[in-house]
Design a protein around this motif. Structure first.
Motif: not given
Length: 348
Positions: A243-254, A273-282
């Motif tokens: 699922n997308t939510e879990e994928a986004i969470e798993k991929y952030f750290h590495p 940053s988490k904000e920039h990361y969320l923009q990138s996966v958006g």
């Protein structure tokens, strides 16, 4: 027919929760297993990058690709990239012709300048000759592909007087792609030579590359090359999960670990940053992270708008548990790829 595959750098950064840093030998063995699985699930290409630093395991992608060729049947095997500026073109050509023999015609070369510069002092080259080295060695590679017996007058390369280069590739028209980060000048030079191009789309809105791709194709045709030769590929960072939510969470750290490390070395990079990361996966970002359906839909939009012939998901960027990487590859091959290919098959 759109080709879908994977690119990897064989990363060795700390894994989340455990903090484990895989040894280079373990990561290389894992890569071979990932190549074999990619072939099994029907992906079209696996490409491995060359680096000369501790956070990536692969300095000789040819050897890893040769090992991956043994137990695979269909998947194409490429570098991503071979840093031709700091390599001997003759040796590169021989190595990939050997992979072509082992794989019975599935090898490719992807040439690039390299976004890291460690190889230049390591092999005795000067950064001040950055452009000249690449241009001359690219020309030499094309001459090696064209002729069995080489006559070559070198400036930044050796001169060769009527000597043969062996083995010859199995493929009569051996594929040589050229990678770029998206500079207009690079695109024009690649188009002028009629070579297929690979764009590293790792930031911003991928659709912004449309104008550059149009320029590449137009200039290639104006220089006498058929549109069929002017193939366009892209690779972007990404991760597929249930699922997308879990994928986004798993991929952030590495992703953050590796990006932050590079940011300490390059003044024009910023930590993630988490904000920039969320923009990138958006929806408008350059990362393809989510469920199979989510990734497939985003891929279809980009491939269609940019007119791509090939896409490689860079999986992962920064270390993740091997089992999770294998699962993501399986989802990409068995879930994402069929959705994307069915869409474009129906449009033919």
């Amino acid at each position: 027919m759109i080709e879908l595959g994977i690119s990897s750098f064989g990363e060795t950064t700390p894994i989340e929760k455990t903090g484990e840093v895989l040894s280079h030998d373990k990561r290389i063995r894992n890569l071979i297993e990932e190549i074999e699985l990619s072939d099994k699930v029907g992906l079209d290409i696996y490409a491995i990058g060359e680096h000369h630093r501790s956070d990536f395991a692969v300095s000789a992608p040819e050897i890893v690709l040769a090992a991956g060729a043994v137990n695979t049947k269909n998947i194409k095997l490429s570098s991503a990239t071979t840093n031709i500026s700091s390599n001997d073109p003759v040796r590169v050509f021989q190595n990939f012709a050997t992979i072509d023999a082992i794989s019975n015609g599935r090898a490719e070369i992807m040439l690039g300048r390299g976004s890291f510069t460690e190889a230049f002092p390591l092999f005795g080259y000067k950064l001040e000759n950055y452009e000249e080295l690449f241009n001359e060695k690219l020309d030499m590679m094309l001459e090696l592909k064209k002729n069995e017996i080489i006559n070559w007058k070198g400036n930044f390369t050796q001169s060769i007087d009527g000597r043969g280069v062996y083995p010859r590739p199995v493929q009569e028209d051996f594929p040589i792609w050229v990678a770029t980060g998206g500079h207009v000048e690079s695109s024009l030079r690649i188009a002028q030579k009629g070579l297929p191009i690979v764009y590293a789309i790792i930031g911003g809105n991928p659709l912004a590359f449309k104008q550059l791709i149009d320029i590449y194709k137009k200039f290639g045709v104006e220089n006498g090359h058929s549109p069929e030769k002017l193939k366009v590929a892209a690779h972007s960072w990404g991760f597929v999960w249930d699922n997308t939510e879990e994928a986004i969470e798993k991929y952030f750290h590495p992703t953050k670990i590796l990006t932050d490390q590079i940011a300490t070395e390059r003044p024009h990079w910023r930590g993630l940053s988490k904000e920039h990361y969320l923009q990138s996966v958006g929806p408008d970002g350059a990362m393809f992270v989510g469920s199979p359906e989510h990734v497939a839909d985003k891929l279809i939009e980009m491939i269609e708008n940019l007119g791509l012939d090939r896409f490689m998901l860079h999986l992962p960027i920064g270390s993740m548990p091997h089992e999770e990487v294998l699962k993501s590859i399986e989802l990409y091959g068995t879930k994402v790829a069929p959705i994307v290919k069915d869409y474009f098959n129906k449009k033919k």
